[in-house]
Design a protein around this motif. Structure first.
Motif, mmCIF file in Angstrom:
data_model
loop_
_atom_site.group_PDB
_atom_site.id
_atom_site.type_symbol
_atom_site.label_atom_id
_atom_site.label_comp_id
_atom_site.label_asym_id
_atom_site.label_seq_id
_atom_site.Cartn_x
_atom_site.Cartn_y
_atom_site.Cartn_z
ATOM 1 N N GLU A 367 -38.533 0.629 -23.812
ATOM 2 C CA GLU A 367 -37.716 1.805 -24.086
ATOM 3 C C GLU A 367 -37.054 2.395 -22.864
ATOM 4 O OE1 GLU A 367 -40.103 4.369 -26.595
ATOM 5 O OE2 GLU A 367 -39.676 2.850 -28.143
ATOM 6 N N SER A 368 -37.407 1.891 -21.678
ATOM 7 C CA SER A 368 -36.899 2.549 -20.470
ATOM 8 C C SER A 368 -35.457 2.145 -20.171
ATOM 9 C CB SER A 368 -37.771 2.181 -19.268
ATOM 10 O OG SER A 368 -39.092 2.614 -19.471
ATOM 11 N N ASP A 369 -34.745 3.094 -19.604
ATOM 12 C CA ASP A 369 -33.403 2.833 -19.095
ATOM 13 C C ASP A 369 -33.566 2.063 -17.773
ATOM 14 O OD1 ASP A 369 -30.968 2.946 -17.895
ATOM 15 O OD2 ASP A 369 -30.854 5.141 -17.796
ATOM 16 N N PRO A 370 -32.919 0.916 -17.628
ATOM 17 C CA PRO A 370 -33.099 0.110 -16.401
ATOM 18 C C PRO A 370 -32.839 0.916 -15.124
ATOM 19 C CG PRO A 370 -31.727 -1.054 -18.001
ATOM 20 C CD PRO A 370 -32.023 0.285 -18.589
ATOM 21 N N ARG A 375 -34.806 4.003 -10.231
ATOM 22 C CA ARG A 375 -34.904 5.357 -9.634
ATOM 23 C C ARG A 375 -36.355 5.787 -9.428
ATOM 24 N NH1 ARG A 375 -30.306 6.992 -12.568
ATOM 25 N NH2 ARG A 375 -31.570 7.780 -14.311
ATOM 26 N N SER A 376 -37.270 5.216 -10.206
ATOM 27 C CA SER A 376 -38.666 5.654 -10.133
ATOM 28 C C SER A 376 -39.426 5.041 -8.954
ATOM 29 C CB SER A 376 -39.388 5.284 -11.438
ATOM 30 O OG SER A 376 -39.643 3.887 -11.475
ATOM 31 N N ASN A 438 -34.915 -1.436 -21.760
ATOM 32 C CA ASN A 438 -34.381 -1.666 -23.103
ATOM 33 C C ASN A 438 -33.300 -2.739 -23.095
ATOM 34 O OD1 ASN A 438 -32.256 -0.419 -21.859
ATOM 35 N ND2 ASN A 438 -32.486 1.525 -22.960
ATOM 36 N N ASP A 439 -33.261 -3.525 -22.021
ATOM 37 C CA ASP A 439 -32.134 -4.429 -21.804
ATOM 38 C C ASP A 439 -32.549 -5.906 -21.829
ATOM 39 O OD1 ASP A 439 -33.692 -4.124 -19.527
ATOM 40 O OD2 ASP A 439 -32.012 -4.256 -18.128
ATOM 41 N N PRO A 463 -36.541 -8.200 -20.178
ATOM 42 C CA PRO A 463 -35.782 -6.990 -19.819
ATOM 43 C C PRO A 463 -36.138 -6.605 -18.383
ATOM 44 C CG PRO A 463 -37.654 -6.448 -21.236
ATOM 45 C CD PRO A 463 -37.734 -7.913 -20.973
ATOM 46 N N THR A 464 -35.483 -5.615 -17.847
ATOM 47 C CA THR A 464 -35.873 -5.090 -16.539
ATOM 48 C C THR A 464 -37.315 -4.589 -16.645
ATOM 49 O OG1 THR A 464 -33.618 -4.422 -16.048
ATOM 50 C CG2 THR A 464 -35.362 -3.320 -14.801
ATOM 51 N N ILE A 465 -38.182 -5.005 -15.735
ATOM 52 C CA ILE A 465 -39.552 -4.490 -15.774
ATOM 53 C C ILE A 465 -39.999 -4.057 -14.380
ATOM 54 C CG2 ILE A 465 -40.227 -5.940 -17.745
ATOM 55 C CD1 ILE A 465 -41.986 -7.563 -15.766
#
Lengths: 476, 445
Positions: A367-370, A375-376, A438-439, A463-465
């Protein structure tokens, strides 16, 4: 496809009763099961270097592999001559593995209907060479035009068309026509007389030539290769040690292939030699991770209508919300483990014994925005692209090599870093996955997996992880 | 078969080729696998195929087939000729110069008839013995991926339109086993093998099993160490992979394309004085030996690096022409396509110190016994691979290490080879003794 329409009937004059006869010969010394794998393979390849088409080759090979299974034992023989005498001889050689009375409860062969995952009318192998050679010429021109610092370009195009027929002593008869094509581009960049850097890209699938003309053009792959080479010109030394690693979407899914996929192949688990042996139902990844191996995705490089033992391919859940769910089975392992087939029995060619293999292996989107994921991270490494990987399935240790990666500093991608290997442990590494994007993206169709000397085409995706802890093998 | 190869060359010329090369390969393979003291699989088969490469002027085309019928041969020739229409005229394309063809006379010890006549029962029993020696070596060897005995006999035929025709037979047999060791939560596997041109040349099955077991056992309870820069010792297995990388870096094609960190360095110091690297395809019985290369040029001995100085690249005719040099007889190809470049017996000359002496000289360092992955970039020399082995403390092997990386740059690594062991042994066509490298980065915790 009807048996009578197949190339094996029309060109090699095989009749169903011939196949039944060969299976009978294979089981003449006893045994539980026999199968025949007929293969007629056409290949072609074209490559360009220094803007010259220096090489073009085409070829044809044909053969049959005959297998007899008796308990845990396998007898195998093959012939590259499809004359009845040679096939019978191979059947008798394979039969030697069993020692008992002939198995006689033979049943008639029935052609099975499988998926239709690659409805390709004209396979690339069947098109004019003049059209295919344009692909490498266009790739060469596009990579050179990308940037004046690109000074060497190589492009290679290869396709094949594999006609396969599997007949088993259990009455299964399957026919498949498997097209496959791939274009790859490698570019070298240099600036101010400094050391060169390389970029690489490619893709393809079980597609028509149109795929390269309209969807994934030579210019696209050339641009990717050139862009990567140029990006690496400013690369600094890679960091060394444990850190937060973010994997970009697509090909970095090779992490899953190495970290968990191989370790879940049933042959290793039946023998109890995998780091994942006996762990079904246990937690082997964070709850954010669901990993699938799916041989049924249309047109993909790793997809098959039926596996190389005549079983329909499936979508198999390997890890569900972090919990290990299942192994990838071939005929021998599923029989011995009394498990359901997963349609994962594959082989390189008629000269090879099938074994459990992956098809297209990927992680479901989260569910995360890449951008939020990057940024995190206050300090870490972002890997956009990889070379190959390898795993020791017993210790579970795996590696894969980053070919394009960037430092993450204060939540931003800053400098490109030089090639570095990442290393981790299969049952542990995915427990540190703390964000999933989510990508989800599948790779572009370039992967080849090697196991015990056999190569088969595969796909990966992710997806991006974000992985909170992984060891990066740099020098800084 | 050699006559068939010559006939195909003539057909190609009659069909419009100005030059042609034909390769035919025939082979028979056998494999017996055992696991946990039981026969697991038997595989036996023979196959053959032929390949053709033609030139029409300076355009090339290639084809291969496994169909030896008249129609199959006609299709082979047509397929190659057709492709000359789509390739580009390349001024450097062509067969070797006439004075370069030839072959080494005499017996090179590549074939032994005994490999063909070995009884299946003997082969199965040999594999079982190797596995048994592993399983019974130590109670911690609790499982096995099995043992296998393989053998192969093959014939290679090559003819071209300049009148060269040559053939040779070769054989090998090999024995390997993969024991699995366990201690508590730690599970590790390793392998050992032996390979020879004839059965008598194999190392004893018991010995193969015992070595495999000791290699698996010494990996147990491995730790991950802190990230640090330390001296590195590569055992011969790991050192051999450095020679693989070095071969890629002196590969003539990589040189003319500037795809190697050694491009343009001929005559320069590229390694420490302790490093001398040879490619020699003439040593009888070894696995990189052949009477002629895949263009019909005699095999030879080439000094690649002499006491640290780069003396020669390894080249086929094409790469040599691009570089304004002469072929080193290193052409290599499968059945078809343009010739690539291969090595003969490619090795690093041994030194005088034993591996134990090399280890004894290290206060804190890493003895690497396994390297994993593909993290070597020959363009830049960047080197980063997964590694496992044993930590050296005060000159002794102290504990097992895994899940770490070793990283550096091949250029620096070659210059920092401080010592070369006295334990060179050919277990294949590439070989190296134990090597000590001054310092590399170990990536761990």
């Amino acid at each position: 496809m009807q048996f009578s329409d197949s190339i094996f009937a029309s060109r090699f004059h095989l009749a169903k009763q011939d196949l039944e006869g060969y299976l009978g010969e294979a089981l003449s010394q006893g045994g539980d099961y026999a199968d025949l794998y007929f293969e007629y393979l056409l290949t072609s390849s074209i490559s360009i270097d220094e803007s010259m088409v220096k090489s073009a080759a085409q070829g044809v090979s044909v053969g049959v592999g005959i297998r007899v299974i008796s308990g845990e034992r396998t007898g195998y023989a093959y012939s590259d001559d499809l004359s009845p005498e040679k096939i019978r001889k191979a059947a008798r050689v394979a039969a030697h593995i069993a020692a008992g009375p002939a198995k006689v409860d033979r049943m008639g062969l029935n052609a099975q209907k499988g998926h239709n995952l690659y409805p390709v009318l004209t396979a690339p192998t069947e098109t004019a060479f003049a059209d295919r050679v344009e692909l490498v010429k266009r790739a060469d021109r596009a990579a050179r035009a990308f940037d004046s610092r690109i000074f060497q370009v190589q492009a290679a195009y290869a396709d094949n068309l594999r006609h396969v027929m599997v007949a088993t002593s259990e009455g299964v008869l399957t026919l498949d026509r498997q097209p496959l094509a791939r274009l790859s581009v490698s570019a070298l960049a240099r600036q101010n007389g400094g050391p060169p850097q390389r970029g690489h890209a490619g893709g393809g699938g079980r597609v028509e030539l149109d795929f390269f003309l309209n969807e994934h053009t030579p210019e696209h792959f050339a641009g990717e290769a050139a862009r990567e080479a140029i990006a690496m010109l400013d690369a600094v030394e890679a960091p060394a040690g444990e850190m937060t690693v973010v994997l970009g979407p697509g090909w970095p899914g090779i992490l899953l292939h190495e970290a968990v996929g191989h370790g879940l192949e049933a042959d290793f688990n039946r023998k109890g030699v995998s780091a994942f042996s006996g762990r079904i139902g246990q937690k082997v990844a964070s709850e954010l991770c669901t990993v699938i191996d799916d041989g049924t995705i249309g047109s993909r490089r790793g997809s098959l209508n039926v596996d190389d033992e005549g079983q329909p391919t499936r979508r198999n859940v390997l890890i569900e919300k972090g919990v290990l769910r299942g192994y990838l089975q071939d005929r021998l392992s599923s029989t011995l483990l009394k498990a359901e087939s997963t349609g994962s029995g594959r082989r390189e060619s008629y000269a090879h014994i099938p074994m459990p293999r992956m098809t297209n292996t990927f992680m479901l989107a989260g569910e995360s925005d890449p951008e939020e994921i990057i940024r995190s991270v206050p300090k870490g490494l972002y890997c956009a692209n990889f070379g190959g990987g390898q795993v020791d399935i017993t210790s579970g240790n795996f590696v894969f090599s980053a070919s394009e990666s960037y430092l993450i500093e204060d939540g931003k991608l800053t400098r490109p870093v030089r090639n570095a290997t990442l290393i981790g442990n299969g049952p542990e590494a995915l427990k540190y996955v703390s964000m999933v994007g989510n990508d989800l993206k599948l790779d572009e169709g370039i992967g080849t997996c090697g196991k015990e000397g056999q190569s088969v085409p595969v796909g990966v995706g992710i997806p991006t992880i974000k992985i909170d802890k992984m060891t990066v093998g740099g020098t800084a | 078969m050699l006559e068939l190869a010559q006939e195909i060359v003539q057909r190609a010329l009659a069909s419009g080729a100005t030059d042609a090369e034909c390769t035919i390969a025939e082979g028979e393979e056998f494999s017996a696998a055992v696991r946990m003291r039981e026969l697991e699989s038997l595989k036996e088969a023979g196959s053959r195929a032929m390949g053709l490469r033609i030139l029409r002027g300076k355009n090339t085309g290639s084809s291969y087939t496994s169909d030896f019928s008249r129609e199959g041969v006609e299709h082979l020739v047509r397929s190659a000729i057709e492709l000359a229409d789509i390739t580009t005229e390349d001024p450097h394309a062509g067969l070797p110069d006439p004075d370069e063809f030839g072959l080494i006379d005499g017996d090179l010890g590549l074939f032994s008839a005994d490999v063909e006549s070995l009884a299946t029962e003997l082969k199965i029993a040999t594999a079982k013995r190797a596995e048994e020696a592993s399983l019974s070596a130590d109670p911690r060897i609790f499982n096995s991926e099995g043992a296998s005995f393989d053998n192969h006999v093959g014939s290679h035929y090559f003819a071209n339109s300049r009148g060269f025709a040559g053939q040779y037979r070769s054989s090998y047999c090999s024995l390997s086993t993969v024991p699995v060791a366990k201690d508590g939560e730690s599970m590790e596997r390793d392998y050992w093998y032996t390979m020879a041109r004839d059965f008598a040349g194999l190392e004893a099955a018991d010995e193969v099993g015992r070595i495999a077991a000791s290699r698996a056992l010494r990996r147990l309870n491995a730790r991950k160490v802190e990230t640090q820069k330390v001296p590195i010792i590569f055992d011969p297995n790991a050192a051999r992979t450095l020679l693989d990388n070095l071969f890629d870096a002196v590969h003539g094609m990589a040189i003319y394309r500037h795809e190697s960190f050694l491009a343009g360095k001929l005559g320069e110091k590229v390694a420490s004085d302790t490093v001398t690297v040879i490619d020699d395809a003439t040593i009888p019985g070894l696995f990189g030996t052949s009477p002629f290369d895949d263009e019909g040029v005699p095999s030879r001995r080439t000094v690649v690096i002499e006491r640290g100085v780069l003396k020669s690249y390894l080249m086929n005719t094409y790469a040599a022409r691009k570089l304004g040099m002469k072929t080193t007889g290193n052409a290599s190809r499968g059945l078809t396509g343009n010739a690539g470049i291969g090595h003969g017996n490619f090795y690093l000359e041994q030194g005088v110190q034993t591996p134990e002496q090399l280890i004894a000289g290290v206060a804190n360092g890493f003895y690497v016994t396994e390297l994993m992955g593909f993290g070597v970039n020959v363009v830049t020399g960047d080197y980063s691979r997964g590694a496992a082995g044993l930590w050296i403390r005060d000159g002794e092997l102290a504990f097992a290490v895994s899940e770490v990386t070793v990283a550096g740059n091949l250029k620096d690594m070659l210059e920092n080879i401080e010592a070369v062991g006295s334990d060179l042994k050919f277990r294949g066509s590439i070989a190296a003794p134990t090597l000590k490298i001054g310092e590399m980065t170990v990536g761990g915790k």
